[in-house]
Write an enzyme that holds these catalytic residues in place. Structure first.
Site, mmCIF file in Angstrom:
data_model
loop_
_atom_site.group_PDB
_atom_site.id
_atom_site.type_symbol
_atom_site.label_atom_id
_atom_site.label_comp_id
_atom_site.label_asym_id
_atom_site.label_seq_id
_atom_site.Cartn_x
_atom_site.Cartn_y
_atom_site.Cartn_z
ATOM 1 N N ARG A 149 0.858 -1.113 -0.116
ATOM 2 C CA ARG A 149 -0.060 0.087 -0.012
ATOM 3 C C ARG A 149 1.001 1.227 -0.185
ATOM 4 O O ARG A 149 1.856 1.316 0.611
ATOM 5 C CB ARG A 149 -0.800 0.253 1.201
ATOM 6 C CG ARG A 149 -2.076 1.312 1.135
ATOM 7 C CD ARG A 149 -2.735 1.158 2.402
ATOM 8 N NE ARG A 149 -2.092 2.095 3.434
ATOM 9 C CZ ARG A 149 -2.016 2.599 4.572
ATOM 10 N NH1 ARG A 149 -3.434 2.056 5.124
ATOM 11 N NH2 ARG A 149 -1.646 3.208 5.200
ATOM 12 N N TYR A 171 -2.493 11.624 6.016
ATOM 13 C CA TYR A 171 -3.019 10.419 6.619
ATOM 14 C C TYR A 171 -1.865 9.315 6.348
ATOM 15 O O TYR A 171 -1.110 9.344 5.191
ATOM 16 C CB TYR A 171 -4.282 9.832 5.823
ATOM 17 C CG TYR A 171 -4.180 8.418 6.311
ATOM 18 C CD1 TYR A 171 -4.731 7.986 7.521
ATOM 19 C CD2 TYR A 171 -4.188 7.491 5.350
ATOM 20 C CE1 TYR A 171 -4.720 6.533 8.011
ATOM 21 C CE2 TYR A 171 -4.327 6.055 5.611
ATOM 22 C CZ TYR A 171 -4.497 5.510 6.967
ATOM 23 O OH TYR A 171 -4.440 4.323 7.245
ATOM 24 N N ASP A 227 -5.077 4.110 0.297
ATOM 25 C CA ASP A 227 -6.051 4.203 1.121
ATOM 26 C C ASP A 227 -6.447 5.703 1.265
ATOM 27 O O ASP A 227 -5.443 6.606 1.641
ATOM 28 C CB ASP A 227 -5.696 3.796 2.395
ATOM 29 C CG ASP A 227 -6.692 4.046 3.482
ATOM 30 O OD1 ASP A 227 -7.853 4.354 3.307
ATOM 31 O OD2 ASP A 227 -6.527 3.672 4.731
ATOM 32 N N HIS A 244 -8.801 6.965 2.792
ATOM 33 C CA HIS A 244 -9.368 7.464 4.368
ATOM 34 C C HIS A 244 -10.575 8.103 4.490
ATOM 35 O O HIS A 244 -10.725 9.140 5.239
ATOM 36 C CB HIS A 244 -8.086 7.767 5.281
ATOM 37 C CG HIS A 244 -7.975 7.041 6.413
ATOM 38 N ND1 HIS A 244 -8.152 7.480 7.688
ATOM 39 C CD2 HIS A 244 -7.567 5.625 6.844
ATOM 40 C CE1 HIS A 244 -8.162 6.961 8.689
ATOM 41 N NE2 HIS A 244 -8.195 5.777 8.076
ATOM 42 N N GLU A 283 -8.980 1.951 -1.334
ATOM 43 C CA GLU A 283 -9.631 1.645 0.191
ATOM 44 C C GLU A 283 -10.383 2.915 0.741
ATOM 45 O O GLU A 283 -9.730 4.261 0.469
ATOM 46 C CB GLU A 283 -8.577 1.253 1.059
ATOM 47 C CG GLU A 283 -9.003 1.189 2.475
ATOM 48 C CD GLU A 283 -8.012 0.833 3.438
ATOM 49 O OE1 GLU A 283 -8.233 0.690 4.698
ATOM 50 O OE2 GLU A 283 -6.755 0.362 3.183
ATOM 51 N N GLU A 298 -13.358 -1.152 7.447
ATOM 52 C CA GLU A 298 -12.636 -1.369 8.841
ATOM 53 C C GLU A 298 -13.321 -0.944 9.948
ATOM 54 O O GLU A 298 -13.048 -1.254 11.048
ATOM 55 C CB GLU A 298 -11.090 -0.877 8.829
ATOM 56 C CG GLU A 298 -11.268 0.790 8.511
ATOM 57 C CD GLU A 298 -9.877 1.181 8.322
ATOM 58 O OE1 GLU A 298 -9.234 2.165 9.107
ATOM 59 O OE2 GLU A 298 -9.213 0.720 7.443
ATOM 60 N N ARG A 308 -13.863 -5.061 4.587
ATOM 61 C CA ARG A 308 -12.464 -5.166 5.543
ATOM 62 C C ARG A 308 -12.759 -5.128 6.845
ATOM 63 O O ARG A 308 -11.864 -4.467 7.831
ATOM 64 C CB ARG A 308 -11.656 -3.925 4.793
ATOM 65 C CG ARG A 308 -11.137 -3.947 3.639
ATOM 66 C CD ARG A 308 -10.110 -2.713 3.479
ATOM 67 N NE ARG A 308 -8.788 -3.311 4.104
ATOM 68 C CZ ARG A 308 -8.468 -2.816 5.358
ATOM 69 N NH1 ARG A 308 -8.899 -1.561 5.681
ATOM 70 N NH2 ARG A 308 -7.276 -3.234 5.633
ATOM 71 N N GLU A 335 -4.317 -7.240 5.618
ATOM 72 C CA GLU A 335 -3.305 -6.005 5.650
ATOM 73 C C GLU A 335 -2.445 -6.378 6.805
ATOM 74 O O GLU A 335 -2.954 -7.198 7.929
ATOM 75 C CB GLU A 335 -4.117 -4.708 6.364
ATOM 76 C CG GLU A 335 -3.563 -3.567 6.691
ATOM 77 C CD GLU A 335 -4.315 -2.372 6.901
ATOM 78 O OE1 GLU A 335 -3.845 -1.267 7.086
ATOM 79 O OE2 GLU A 335 -5.510 -2.877 7.368
ATOM 80 N N TRP A 370 -11.135 12.214 9.014
ATOM 81 C CA TRP A 370 -9.897 11.846 9.101
ATOM 82 C C TRP A 370 -9.521 10.384 8.359
ATOM 83 O O TRP A 370 -8.719 10.235 7.722
ATOM 84 C CB TRP A 370 -9.154 11.769 10.628
ATOM 85 C CG TRP A 370 -7.808 11.219 10.585
ATOM 86 C CD1 TRP A 370 -6.754 12.191 10.457
ATOM 87 C CD2 TRP A 370 -7.364 10.119 11.122
ATOM 88 N NE1 TRP A 370 -5.686 11.373 10.473
ATOM 89 C CE2 TRP A 370 -5.943 9.871 11.147
ATOM 90 C CE3 TRP A 370 -7.809 9.143 11.349
ATOM 91 C CZ2 TRP A 370 -5.129 9.050 11.185
ATOM 92 C CZ3 TRP A 370 -7.220 7.705 11.767
ATOM 93 C CH2 TRP A 370 -5.487 7.687 11.441
#
Length: 411
Positions: A153, A165, A218, A220, A244, A270, A291, A347, A411
């Site tokens: 990643r 991030y 990602d 985020h 992601e 997640e 995820r 991950e 975030w």
């Protein structure tokens, strides 16, 4: 399963420790002495879940048969009026892992055997490469590829922003970002600056590493659906394994918009706590990877249920593997990963630090970009309560993001 051992639950212990990161660990002890351990960590809200476990869940478990995993799971989920939510589901997750650990130890088998056995020889993972510049990120990716990882990643700092991030600069963790104020650190965000810079990272990555390496990224949850659609389309030539968290997770229908505009594979989940959080996206095939984490989605029992449902719609699993999940969660997920016929990728950012390795021991290793799980009964993880006591809880928060005009953002 017949056993001459008395698996009546006699004690439930909850520990909060900070061997590098804060972890909430559940230890369930049975009358015959067999015990199991589970991870119930909710990053930044550790004491809330610890209190919930100690004051509300533990008293309901004493005297129950530890073999009755499904009934206990349903009791803790349906038996409270206030279902779902991260605190409740992480509590259930910690208890559930501990019960599977007990069952495996009583049977003398690793948990993956109880789930139905292996579907693969080992668990493929992706590692993280982050840097302050594109070259820095790619140098770190090259080092990971040299170690045998096949998927990486990529995250790099956004030019013109003081903090991004995944990029901590000269800080090693979120405790240091907080400096002397135990409050959430605040980071700036600009979608335009990000969109103007992200393509270069993958142009350079493909030029340097070729087409065989699996690349991931990602977002985020920083983008709106149409912005995420534009990003997915922009990155199509670079053949990502997945993109992601392109959009905030609450509104499942947002992913219909993204899916309609790009063929870049999409992953999310997640921060999801139940199968209901991802049901629409899975059954409408708006995503390619789910995820959800064993800790935050209700344990092995729930993770297996999500995997089976996802398999019906060609969605693969890619469980969250952040450092705020303890080695117990990593082990629980590795057992599910070995079994799940629709497993995609795991991950991986390491199982722990020198400090956490004093507290947790585990029968897992990483070789050539794959997690190899041993044949220890149960989860193959142990928790040293005395060692944990040397590392008291240290209040910490994840960062908060604001737009450059001060508007609070994801975030």
């Amino acid at each position: 399963m017949k056993t001459d051992k008395n698996l009546t639950i006699s004690d439930v212990r909850v520990s909060v420790s900070c061997p590098g990161r804060n972890f909430v660990t559940v230890k369930i002890v049975t009358e015959c002495g067999i015990y199991g351990v589970g991870d119930a960590t909710v990053n930044g809200r550790e004491m809330a879940v610890a209190t919930y476990l100690q004051d509300h869940v533990a008293p309901c478990l004493i005297g129950r048969d530890a073999h009755q995993i499904e009934d206990i799971w349903q009791y803790l989920y349906k038996g409270v009026y206030w279902r779902k939510g991260p605190i409740n589901m992480a509590s259930i997750g910690g208890v559930d892992m501990a019960l599977w650990d007990i069952k495996g130890k009583a049977a003398g088998l690793p948990v993956y055997e109880l789930l139905g056995g292996r579907s693969r020889k080992a668990v493929g993972v992706y590692a993280h490469a982050t840097g302050n510049t594109v070259d820095d990120t790619l140098d770190r990716a090259a080092a990971l590829l040299e170690q045998g990882f096949k998927a990486v990643r990529l995250q790099t700092a956004v030019p013109g922003l003081d903090g991004s991030y995944g990029v901590l600069g000269d800080k090693k963790d979120y405790f240091q970002l907080q400096n002397d104020r135990p409050l959430p650190p605040e980071l700036p965000w600009s979608t335009r600056k990000y969109m103007n810079s992200i393509e270069e990272l993958f142009v350079e990555a493909r030029a340097r590493f070729g087409k065989e390496v699996e690349l991931l990224h990602d977002v985020h949850s920083r983008l709106t659906p149409i912005e995420a659609a534009r990003l997915g389309k922009m990155l199509e030539p670079f053949d990502l394994l997945f993109l992601e968290d392109a959009v905030a997770a609450e509104n499942q229908d947002s992913y219909r918009i993204v899916r309609d505009h790009t063929t870049t594979p999409l992953a999310i989940g997640e921060i999801y706590n139940t199968i209901w959080d991802c049901k629409d996206m899975i059954q409408n095939q708006w995503i390619d990877y789910i995820r959800t984490a064993a800790t935050h989605a209700g344990g092995i029992t729930a993770l297996r249920r999500i995997a089976d449902f996802a398999a019906l719609f060609h969605v693969r699993t890619a469980p969250h593997g952040a450092p705020d999940l303890s080695p117990i969660c990593h082990a629980a997920q590795a057992h599910v990963d070995l079994w799940a016929p629709n497993f995609g990728i795991q991950e991986y950012v390491g199982f722990g630090t020198d400090a956490s390795n004093e507290v947790f021991s585990y029968d897992m290793s990483v070789k050539e970009g794959m997690i190899h799980v041993g044949d220890s009964p149960g989860l193959g993880v142990d928790f040293d309560e005395d060692a944990a006591a040397k590392y008291p809880y240290n209040r910490s928060y994840l960062p908060v993001t604001r737009l450059e005009d001060g508007t609070l953002w994801s975030w």
